[in-house]
Design a protein around this motif. Structure first.
Motif: not given
Length: 97
Positions: A4-19, A25-30
């Motif tokens: 949701k944060v990425v969708d709002h901050l990078a609205a209009g920048y699909e490559k940025v969203k994808k990156g 996305g779902g990566q769990i930090l240890e």
């Protein structure tokens, strides 16, 4: 939530969203604290199981001694001799009889 944060901050920048999604996305930090917690839980579980097994064996041994005392009319010492209980363990067993 990060999507949701990425969708709002990078609205209009699909490559940025994808990156960003690829990285976040779902990566769990240890963290070191998580690792230490897991190790502590594992050690605690292992110690608890070992103590439980030892306690269970002791209770079983005491029950066997009591059964020999009752059925064979033996003394505690005779029952422990019959079960080959080591001399160093007998004090602990006498406390439980």
């Amino acid at each position: 939530m990060s999507e949701k944060v990425v969708d709002h901050l990078a609205a209009g920048y699909e490559k940025v969203k994808k990156g960003v999604r690829a990285v976040m996305g779902g990566q769990i930090l240890e963290y070191e604290a998580k690792t230490i917690l897991r190790q502590g839980q594992s050690q605690g579980l292992s110690q608890g199981l070992n103590q439980g097994l030892i306690q269970g064996r002791m209770e079983n041994l005491v029950q066997n001694i009591q059964a020999l005392m009752e059925t064979m009319n033996w003394t505690a010492e005779q029952a422990m001799d019959g079960l080959k209980v080591p001399k160093e363990k007998r004090g602990e067993i006498y406390e439980k009889l």
